[in-house]
Scaffold this motif. Sequence first.
Motif, PDB file in Angstrom:
ATOM      1  N   ASP A 181      -2.216  -9.423  -4.416  1.00  0.00           N
ATOM      2  CA  ASP A 181      -1.901  -8.189  -4.649  1.00  0.00           C
ATOM      3  C   ASP A 181      -0.784  -8.108  -5.725  1.00  0.00           C
ATOM      4  O   ASP A 181      -0.263  -8.857  -6.409  1.00  0.00           O
ATOM      5  CB  ASP A 181      -0.926  -7.737  -3.102  1.00  0.00           C
ATOM      6  CG  ASP A 181       0.509  -8.698  -3.197  1.00  0.00           C
ATOM      7  OD1 ASP A 181       1.450  -8.162  -3.282  1.00  0.00           O
ATOM      8  OD2 ASP A 181       0.343  -9.935  -2.823  1.00  0.00           O
TER       9      ASP A 181
ATOM     10  N   ARG B  51      -5.651  -9.740   4.122  1.00  0.00           N
ATOM     11  CA  ARG B  51      -6.091  -8.624   4.242  1.00  0.00           C
ATOM     12  C   ARG B  51      -5.573  -7.789   5.325  1.00  0.00           C
ATOM     13  O   ARG B  51      -5.503  -6.639   5.461  1.00  0.00           O
ATOM     14  CB  ARG B  51      -7.794  -8.723   4.610  1.00  0.00           C
ATOM     15  CG  ARG B  51      -8.643  -9.045   3.268  1.00  0.00           C
ATOM     16  CD  ARG B  51     -10.269  -9.190   3.903  1.00  0.00           C
ATOM     17  NE  ARG B  51     -10.591 -10.007   4.780  1.00  0.00           N
ATOM     18  CZ  ARG B  51     -10.871 -11.235   4.443  1.00  0.00           C
ATOM     19  NH1 ARG B  51     -10.942 -11.540   3.172  1.00  0.00           N
ATOM     20  NH2 ARG B  51     -11.162 -12.100   5.317  1.00  0.00           N
TER      21      ARG B  51
ATOM     22  N   PRO C  73      -0.235  -5.624   5.724  1.00  0.00           N
ATOM     23  CA  PRO C  73      -0.026  -4.465   4.754  1.00  0.00           C
ATOM     24  C   PRO C  73       0.883  -4.754   3.375  1.00  0.00           C
ATOM     25  O   PRO C  73       1.788  -5.612   3.458  1.00  0.00           O
ATOM     26  CB  PRO C  73       0.901  -3.344   5.595  1.00  0.00           C
ATOM     27  CG  PRO C  73       0.488  -3.860   7.144  1.00  0.00           C
ATOM     28  CD  PRO C  73       0.628  -5.407   6.976  1.00  0.00           C
ATOM     29  N   ARG C  74       0.388  -4.143   2.407  1.00  0.00           N
ATOM     30  CA  ARG C  74       1.001  -4.495   1.023  1.00  0.00           C
ATOM     31  C   ARG C  74       2.377  -4.071   1.127  1.00  0.00           C
ATOM     32  O   ARG C  74       3.311  -4.801   0.698  1.00  0.00           O
ATOM     33  CB  ARG C  74       0.240  -3.759  -0.026  1.00  0.00           C
ATOM     34  CG  ARG C  74       0.786  -3.975  -1.494  1.00  0.00           C
ATOM     35  CD  ARG C  74      -0.334  -3.218  -2.319  1.00  0.00           C
ATOM     36  NE  ARG C  74       0.194  -3.359  -3.551  1.00  0.00           N
ATOM     37  CZ  ARG C  74       0.471  -2.130  -4.612  1.00  0.00           C
ATOM     38  NH1 ARG C  74       0.195  -0.879  -3.879  1.00  0.00           N
ATOM     39  NH2 ARG C  74       0.986  -2.214  -5.677  1.00  0.00           N
ATOM     40  N   TRP C  75       2.715  -2.973   1.850  1.00  0.00           N
ATOM     41  CA  TRP C  75       4.171  -2.443   1.693  1.00  0.00           C
ATOM     42  C   TRP C  75       4.958  -3.321   2.513  1.00  0.00           C
ATOM     43  O   TRP C  75       6.198  -3.382   2.180  1.00  0.00           O
ATOM     44  CB  TRP C  75       4.130  -0.896   2.324  1.00  0.00           C
ATOM     45  CG  TRP C  75       3.744  -0.867   3.649  1.00  0.00           C
ATOM     46  CD1 TRP C  75       2.462  -0.654   4.148  1.00  0.00           C
ATOM     47  CD2 TRP C  75       4.595  -1.045   4.814  1.00  0.00           C
ATOM     48  NE1 TRP C  75       2.376  -0.234   5.675  1.00  0.00           N
ATOM     49  CE2 TRP C  75       3.683  -0.647   5.919  1.00  0.00           C
ATOM     50  CE3 TRP C  75       5.976  -1.117   5.165  1.00  0.00           C
ATOM     51  CZ2 TRP C  75       4.144  -0.867   7.321  1.00  0.00           C
ATOM     52  CZ3 TRP C  75       6.464  -1.409   6.512  1.00  0.00           C
ATOM     53  CH2 TRP C  75       5.458  -1.192   7.566  1.00  0.00           C
ATOM     54  N   TRP C  76       4.681  -4.071   3.395  1.00  0.00           N
ATOM     55  CA  TRP C  76       5.399  -4.982   4.254  1.00  0.00           C
ATOM     56  C   TRP C  76       5.712  -5.976   3.539  1.00  0.00           C
ATOM     57  O   TRP C  76       6.780  -6.464   3.492  1.00  0.00           O
ATOM     58  CB  TRP C  76       4.440  -5.196   5.625  1.00  0.00           C
ATOM     59  CG  TRP C  76       5.231  -6.382   6.387  1.00  0.00           C
ATOM     60  CD1 TRP C  76       5.127  -7.527   6.393  1.00  0.00           C
ATOM     61  CD2 TRP C  76       6.333  -5.692   7.237  1.00  0.00           C
ATOM     62  NE1 TRP C  76       6.088  -8.199   7.438  1.00  0.00           N
ATOM     63  CE2 TRP C  76       7.115  -7.189   7.878  1.00  0.00           C
ATOM     64  CE3 TRP C  76       6.986  -4.629   7.865  1.00  0.00           C
ATOM     65  CZ2 TRP C  76       7.826  -7.066   9.067  1.00  0.00           C
ATOM     66  CZ3 TRP C  76       7.996  -4.667   8.706  1.00  0.00           C
ATOM     67  CH2 TRP C  76       8.402  -5.841   9.564  1.00  0.00           C
TER      68      TRP C  76
ATOM     69  N   SER D 282       1.514   2.152  -2.130  1.00  0.00           N
ATOM     70  CA  SER D 282       1.627   1.704  -0.723  1.00  0.00           C
ATOM     71  C   SER D 282       2.894   1.854   0.008  1.00  0.00           C
ATOM     72  O   SER D 282       2.932   2.419   1.210  1.00  0.00           O
ATOM     73  CB  SER D 282       1.442   0.138  -0.609  1.00  0.00           C
ATOM     74  OG  SER D 282       0.249  -0.263  -1.155  1.00  0.00           O
TER      75      SER D 282
ATOM     76  N   ALA E  45       3.618   4.488   2.777  1.00  0.00           N
ATOM     77  CA  ALA E  45       4.365   3.990   4.178  1.00  0.00           C
ATOM     78  C   ALA E  45       5.476   4.519   4.840  1.00  0.00           C
ATOM     79  O   ALA E  45       5.787   5.234   5.839  1.00  0.00           O
ATOM     80  CB  ALA E  45       4.555   2.547   4.359  1.00  0.00           C
TER      81      ALA E  45
END
Length: 443
Positions: free
Chosen positions: A152, A267, A270-273, A370, A374
């Motif tokens: 990421d 996968r 989540p990227r934002w997390w 992201s 979010a």
Amino acid sequence: MQSEFNFFQHWYPLSPIEDLDPKQPTPVTLLGLQLVIWKPKSSETYRVFLDQCPHRLAPLSEGRVDEQTGNLMCSYHGWQFDSQGICTDIPQAEDPQLITKNQQNLCAVSLPVRQENDLLWVWPDAKSTENAATTPLPLSPLVDASKGFVWDSFVRDLEYDWQTLVENVADPSHVPFAHHGVQGDRQQGRPIPLKVAQSTPNLIEVYIDRNYKTTITFEPPCHLEYAIGVGNSGKQLGLVTYCIPVSPGKSRIVAQFPRNFATTAHRLIPRWWTHIKTRNSVLDGDMVLLQQQEYFLQQRTAFEGWKTAYKLPTNADRLVIEFRNWFDKYCHGQLPWSEVGIKVPESPTINSDRSVMLDRYKQHTQHCSSCRGALKNIQLLQVLFLAYFVTVVSGVAILPDALRIKLGLPLVITALLSLSVYTWLKFWLSPKFYFVDYVHAQR
């Protein structure tokens, strides 16, 4: 005599491509140059121009992509420019041939760009496009899906200088302490046997030969990478950073985090997390230290060099020493701010306002698709949960007594749960996109 390093004739990644908005121009600064990123309507590739309309130097980043032509329109007087920077329309022109006759003089300055490894790259010297065409991008071999890697990407603007950023990333020994509880454990601090494999004008490479065999490479001016082997199973992970000089006392980090294992977790999370829980926390922990370190070093170097200002007695500092020596030898210890008309203040200053220093929204959230998405969804959920609570409580209050206990009690319970979720979203989750104070003594 050593040749001087030319910062302008190198490739720099400006942003992860997924974080760019194809519908509107994006301003960005590199080496003191104000640039604009935009995407022609009919193109798959973004373009980067100097952020100046040739008419009267208004910022093109305040412009728009015209719906009909797909060109970049300046919002000041409506001049339009195609993907190559050629002026295609001047609404005020009396002579229809005005543009054709003066085409070379009316162009926006377009810079060479590439899109590779999910990043948008720019070559910030419009006069050396031939060099750009023959110079390879400083790509990481770990960012390669064909080899089983996933990754990421992350971007954040930082409140300290490029040289401070490079020096910090080049120092693995700070991790157990500066990032205790996030990515490190201060109880695990120990000697790091860094050994220099090579040190040339174009590459510095060191390695650590222990349980997790690690190679650290610095490819000037921006690519600094950790390649870490996990045991003997062939598992690898990396930290791929690009340290971007923005302006005096400002920098940007573009980072990628590849690995060839635990791909399912990659996968699912989540990227934002990952950004709010780990990536930003790491940089917050550095920020409160490095701003002051940079300030004190600038004060000290007014009358002494870094070699005496710093005390570097251990092997853990070998890469920092190699970088500083490289910077002195090939760059005279300075970035080329004078070449773009920027005068570096003689007296260093420090920003003690932590809400500005650690402003996650300005430095990261607004740049990250992201996190923006979010945050928008979280704000919508807050409205829905609060509306549900108010509606249910109001409705139960007007129910007949016979129904209030039978029907009202379960509804009130769900309303209280809704209020709890609203409270968690508003007071715990949402602030992590804006500001989280980082106090090392409390960790």
